[in-house]
Motif scaffolding. Structure first.
Motif, PDB file in Angstrom:
ATOM      1  N   GLY A  60      59.593  33.960  45.987  1.00  0.00           N
ATOM      2  CA  GLY A  60      59.086  35.110  45.317  1.00  0.00           C
ATOM      3  C   GLY A  60      60.243  36.251  45.479  1.00  0.00           C
ATOM      4  N   GLY A  61      60.265  37.389  44.534  1.00  0.00           N
ATOM      5  CA  GLY A  61      61.237  38.255  44.692  1.00  0.00           C
ATOM      6  C   GLY A  61      60.538  39.533  45.467  1.00  0.00           C
ATOM      7  N   ARG A  62      61.288  39.994  46.502  1.00  0.00           N
ATOM      8  CA  ARG A  62      60.824  41.161  47.180  1.00  0.00           C
ATOM      9  C   ARG A  62      61.817  42.375  47.092  1.00  0.00           C
ATOM     10  NH1 ARG A  62      59.192  36.726  50.481  1.00  0.00           N
ATOM     11  NH2 ARG A  62      56.712  36.608  50.908  1.00  0.00           N
ATOM     12  N   ASP A  63      61.493  43.598  47.072  1.00  0.00           N
ATOM     13  CA  ASP A  63      62.285  44.513  47.506  1.00  0.00           C
ATOM     14  C   ASP A  63      62.867  44.701  48.776  1.00  0.00           C
ATOM     15  OD1 ASP A  63      60.379  45.824  48.643  1.00  0.00           O
ATOM     16  OD2 ASP A  63      60.074  47.523  46.971  1.00  0.00           O
ATOM     17  N   LEU A  64      63.813  45.558  49.061  1.00  0.00           N
ATOM     18  CA  LEU A  64      64.064  45.349  50.356  1.00  0.00           C
ATOM     19  C   LEU A  64      63.369  45.860  51.500  1.00  0.00           C
ATOM     20  CD1 LEU A  64      66.593  45.333  52.417  1.00  0.00           C
ATOM     21  CD2 LEU A  64      67.067  47.821  52.008  1.00  0.00           C
ATOM     22  N   VAL A  65      62.368  46.922  51.086  1.00  0.00           N
ATOM     23  CA  VAL A  65      61.477  47.493  52.073  1.00  0.00           C
ATOM     24  C   VAL A  65      60.221  46.288  52.269  1.00  0.00           C
ATOM     25  CG1 VAL A  65      59.631  49.051  52.581  1.00  0.00           C
ATOM     26  CG2 VAL A  65      61.825  49.751  51.586  1.00  0.00           C
ATOM     27  N   ASP A  66      59.914  45.687  51.475  1.00  0.00           N
ATOM     28  CA  ASP A  66      58.966  44.511  51.597  1.00  0.00           C
ATOM     29  C   ASP A  66      59.486  43.524  52.389  1.00  0.00           C
ATOM     30  OD1 ASP A  66      57.106  46.035  50.040  1.00  0.00           O
ATOM     31  OD2 ASP A  66      57.377  45.234  48.061  1.00  0.00           O
ATOM     32  N   ALA A  67      60.753  43.010  51.998  1.00  0.00           N
ATOM     33  CA  ALA A  67      61.275  41.923  52.644  1.00  0.00           C
ATOM     34  C   ALA A  67      61.449  42.300  54.066  1.00  0.00           C
ATOM     35  CB  ALA A  67      62.590  41.710  51.966  1.00  0.00           C
ATOM     36  N   VAL A  68      61.674  43.453  54.532  1.00  0.00           N
ATOM     37  CA  VAL A  68      61.865  43.755  56.073  1.00  0.00           C
ATOM     38  C   VAL A  68      60.465  43.588  56.730  1.00  0.00           C
ATOM     39  CG1 VAL A  68      62.532  45.400  57.390  1.00  0.00           C
ATOM     40  CG2 VAL A  68      64.028  45.242  55.690  1.00  0.00           C
ATOM     41  N   GLU A  69      59.438  44.255  55.977  1.00  0.00           N
ATOM     42  CA  GLU A  69      58.031  44.237  56.568  1.00  0.00           C
ATOM     43  C   GLU A  69      57.524  42.900  56.762  1.00  0.00           C
ATOM     44  OE1 GLU A  69      56.096  46.784  53.909  1.00  0.00           O
ATOM     45  OE2 GLU A  69      56.387  48.442  54.923  1.00  0.00           O
ATOM     46  N   TRP A  70      57.785  42.094  55.681  1.00  0.00           N
ATOM     47  CA  TRP A  70      57.292  40.566  55.802  1.00  0.00           C
ATOM     48  C   TRP A  70      57.911  40.028  57.067  1.00  0.00           C
ATOM     49  CZ3 TRP A  70      59.646  35.824  55.065  1.00  0.00           C
ATOM     50  CH2 TRP A  70      58.764  34.578  54.890  1.00  0.00           C
ATOM     51  N   VAL A  71      59.339  40.073  57.233  1.00  0.00           N
ATOM     52  CA  VAL A  71      60.063  39.349  58.290  1.00  0.00           C
ATOM     53  C   VAL A  71      59.593  39.718  59.464  1.00  0.00           C
ATOM     54  CG1 VAL A  71      62.470  39.183  59.250  1.00  0.00           C
ATOM     55  CG2 VAL A  71      62.142  38.939  56.896  1.00  0.00           C
ATOM     56  N   ARG A  72      59.634  41.081  59.632  1.00  0.00           N
ATOM     57  CA  ARG A  72      59.186  41.856  61.007  1.00  0.00           C
ATOM     58  C   ARG A  72      57.725  41.543  61.301  1.00  0.00           C
ATOM     59  NH1 ARG A  72      63.136  47.169  60.526  1.00  0.00           N
ATOM     60  NH2 ARG A  72      65.055  45.749  61.061  1.00  0.00           N
ATOM     61  N   LYS A  73      56.660  41.329  60.401  1.00  0.00           N
ATOM     62  CA  LYS A  73      55.415  41.169  60.677  1.00  0.00           C
ATOM     63  C   LYS A  73      55.300  39.692  61.132  1.00  0.00           C
ATOM     64  CE  LYS A  73      53.133  44.546  57.818  1.00  0.00           C
ATOM     65  NZ  LYS A  73      52.244  44.719  56.600  1.00  0.00           N
ATOM     66  N   SER A  74      56.063  39.034  60.402  1.00  0.00           N
ATOM     67  CA  SER A  74      56.124  37.417  60.650  1.00  0.00           C
ATOM     68  C   SER A  74      56.764  37.230  62.004  1.00  0.00           C
ATOM     69  CB  SER A  74      56.336  36.373  59.596  1.00  0.00           C
ATOM     70  OG  SER A  74      57.940  36.746  59.389  1.00  0.00           O
ATOM     71  N   GLY A  75      57.743  37.832  62.535  1.00  0.00           N
ATOM     72  CA  GLY A  75      58.287  37.660  63.784  1.00  0.00           C
ATOM     73  C   GLY A  75      59.337  36.532  63.441  1.00  0.00           C
ATOM     74  N   ASP A  76      59.690  35.970  62.371  1.00  0.00           N
ATOM     75  CA  ASP A  76      60.461  34.620  61.971  1.00  0.00           C
ATOM     76  C   ASP A  76      61.311  34.783  60.824  1.00  0.00           C
ATOM     77  OD1 ASP A  76      61.629  32.687  62.270  1.00  0.00           O
ATOM     78  OD2 ASP A  76      60.243  31.317  61.506  1.00  0.00           O
ATOM     79  N   GLY A  77      62.624  34.474  60.735  1.00  0.00           N
ATOM     80  CA  GLY A  77      63.269  34.628  59.590  1.00  0.00           C
ATOM     81  C   GLY A  77      64.150  35.695  59.498  1.00  0.00           C
ATOM     82  N   PHE A  78      64.744  35.919  58.427  1.00  0.00           N
ATOM     83  CA  PHE A  78      65.594  37.222  58.438  1.00  0.00           C
ATOM     84  C   PHE A  78      66.104  37.686  56.926  1.00  0.00           C
ATOM     85  CE2 PHE A  78      68.510  33.397  58.439  1.00  0.00           C
ATOM     86  CZ  PHE A  78      69.642  33.941  57.151  1.00  0.00           C
ATOM     87  N   VAL A  79      66.690  38.697  56.680  1.00  0.00           N
ATOM     88  CA  VAL A  79      66.673  39.130  55.428  1.00  0.00           C
ATOM     89  C   VAL A  79      68.487  39.402  55.194  1.00  0.00           C
ATOM     90  CG1 VAL A  79      66.675  41.339  53.834  1.00  0.00           C
ATOM     91  CG2 VAL A  79      64.458  40.587  55.410  1.00  0.00           C
ATOM     92  N   TRP A  80      68.911  38.861  54.199  1.00  0.00           N
ATOM     93  CA  TRP A  80      70.227  39.089  53.690  1.00  0.00           C
ATOM     94  C   TRP A  80      70.455  39.822  52.700  1.00  0.00           C
ATOM     95  CZ3 TRP A  80      73.927  34.332  52.681  1.00  0.00           C
ATOM     96  CH2 TRP A  80      75.535  34.603  52.614  1.00  0.00           C
ATOM     97  N   LEU A  81      71.046  41.116  53.018  1.00  0.00           N
ATOM     98  CA  LEU A  81      71.276  42.011  51.966  1.00  0.00           C
ATOM     99  C   LEU A  81      72.752  42.145  51.578  1.00  0.00           C
ATOM    100  CD1 LEU A  81      70.416  44.396  50.076  1.00  0.00           C
ATOM    101  CD2 LEU A  81      70.637  46.069  52.128  1.00  0.00           C
ATOM    102  N   GLY A  82      73.161  42.121  50.286  1.00  0.00           N
ATOM    103  CA  GLY A  82      74.585  42.092  49.739  1.00  0.00           C
ATOM    104  C   GLY A  82      74.726  43.483  49.017  1.00  0.00           C
ATOM    105  N   LEU A  83      75.987  44.205  49.339  1.00  0.00           N
ATOM    106  CA  LEU A  83      76.067  45.386  48.880  1.00  0.00           C
ATOM    107  C   LEU A  83      77.692  45.461  48.209  1.00  0.00           C
ATOM    108  CD1 LEU A  83      74.580  47.833  51.386  1.00  0.00           C
ATOM    109  CD2 LEU A  83      73.470  46.967  49.327  1.00  0.00           C
TER     110      LEU A  83
END
Length: 375
Positions: A60-83
């Motif tokens: 599934g596709g998440r925007d940045l804010v949703d992705a960070v919230e999902w990772v930090r709530k689960s306490g696992d995984g990470f977000v890779w943001l490319g700029l």
């Protein structure tokens, strides 16, 4: 402390603005699909935003804010943001969301930094110089051989932010390669940092191999039969481009040693061994560049010596012909003084005799100079 409290501490919700401010900024723009392999529309600095868990891309596709919230709530995984070349306004919300240090943010936006690795609290900030070989049909005194760019990487406990400056150095293929090895990607953000460093250093080796072809061509031209007529501007241009490559490669040695030897919280101990391998590859590229620099110095000195020898040969030829011409000049100068009482001046065979003497003297001088290699 509750999960909500942890989330507020990590993301900065206790500060004024926080995630709500970032969310408002995000809602002002039309939402775009940031999932791989889609790309953001023209004008946006966001190239990709992907969430990983256990080394696998989260569905599934998440925007940045949703992705960070999902990772930090689960306490696992990470977000890779490319700029790609973000502006101050585009990066402001991201810097607040991930609590990035202002000095690191300034370096990431302004670029033109030396390769380095710095620690700001729990965040690691790395700067790499990317290089690209510029294809050209023929090397000239104005040919561009090496094109450079910059790649900045923020690495935290649960995020990786890559900021690219320049027209090359895309990380899309690298992302696909990493995703094909979930075990390596499962080691966290430091695995991405290693993959980026390895990718950059591999490009250094590829560029040095291509530059060697140009050096070989210049060397062949200089030592050809008419090497003295070769354009020295090509050698100077190649040295300048090699200097640009050297500025990108050499300063990276110390940061890679730090990543491979110094304990860092955000770098997995198993990944440090991989950084040693990257450091070895960088050493090879550094040694190649140093060898190329010495070789170009030798080629330049050989070319200058050839030019000097060619000039000496030309001067010897000019001197020899000047000596041959000096004989008739001297004789004609003597008999052109118009005195009444001069030897053989009124003799019937005086003129043929003088011409014969001049011809014999010139032939003797010419033969002597040819025998000695002056003509």
């Amino acid at each position: 402390m509750s999960m909500a409290g942890n989330l507020r501490k990590v993301t900065g919700l206790d500060r004024v603005g926080g995630l709500r401010k970032v969310a408002r900024l995000a809602r002002r723009r039309p939402r775009v699909d940031l999932s791989h392999p889609a790309r953001s529309p023209l004008g946006s600095s966001v190239v990709n935003c992907v969430t990983y868990r256990d080394g696998v891309r989260a569905p599934g596709g998440r925007d940045l804010v949703d992705a960070v919230e999902w990772v930090r709530k689960s306490g696992d995984g990470f977000v890779w943001l490319g700029l790609h070349e973000p502006t101050d306004q585009e990066f402001a919300g991201i810097a607040e969301l991930f609590d990035l240090h202002p000095l690191a943010v300034e370096d990431a936006i302004e670029a033109h930094q030396r390769p380095k690795v710095e620690r700001y609290g729990e965040t690691l900030f790395a700067v790499f110089k990317t290089v690209c070989y510029v294809e050209h049909e023929e090397l000239t005194a104005t040919s561009e051989v090496v094109n450079t760019g910059e790649l900045m990487v923020f690495v935290g406990r649960d995020f990786v932010i890559s900021v690219r400056h320049g027209r090359h150095g895309s990380l899309g293929p690298l992302r696909e390669e990493l995703e094909s090895d979930p075990d390596q990607l499962a080691k966290g953000p430091s695995a991405v940092l290693h993959a980026i460093a390895d990718h950059v250093v591999d490009d250094y080796l590829n560029v040095t191999d291509s530059v060697q072809s140009d050096i070989d061509q210049v060397e062949t031209d200089v030592f050809a039969a008419d090497g003295a007529r070769a354009d020295p501007g090509r050698i100077y241009q190649l040295k300048r481009e090699l200097l640009e490559l050297k500025r990108a490669v050499v300063p990276l040695a110390r940061p890679l040693l730090d990543l491979s030897d110094r304990p860092m919280r955000v770098v997995d101990p198993e990944i440090q061994a991989y950084f040693r391998d990257v450091s070895d590859h960088l050493l090879r590229a550094t040694e190649q560049i140093a060898a190329f620099d010495e070789l170009l110095n030798s080629i330049l000195q050989a070319h200058l010596a050839q030019v000097t020898v060619a000039q000496n040969e030309d001067m010897r030829k000019i001197t020899a012909w000047a000596a041959v011409i000096a004989v008739p000049t001297m004789v004609c100068g003597v008999y052109g003084m118009n005195f009444d009482h001069m030897p053989e001046l009124h003799w019937q065979f005086g003129y043929p005799l003088v011409i014969g003497v001049i011809a014999v003297a010139c032939l003797v001088l010419h033969r002597g100079f040819r025998r000695n290699g002056w003509l």
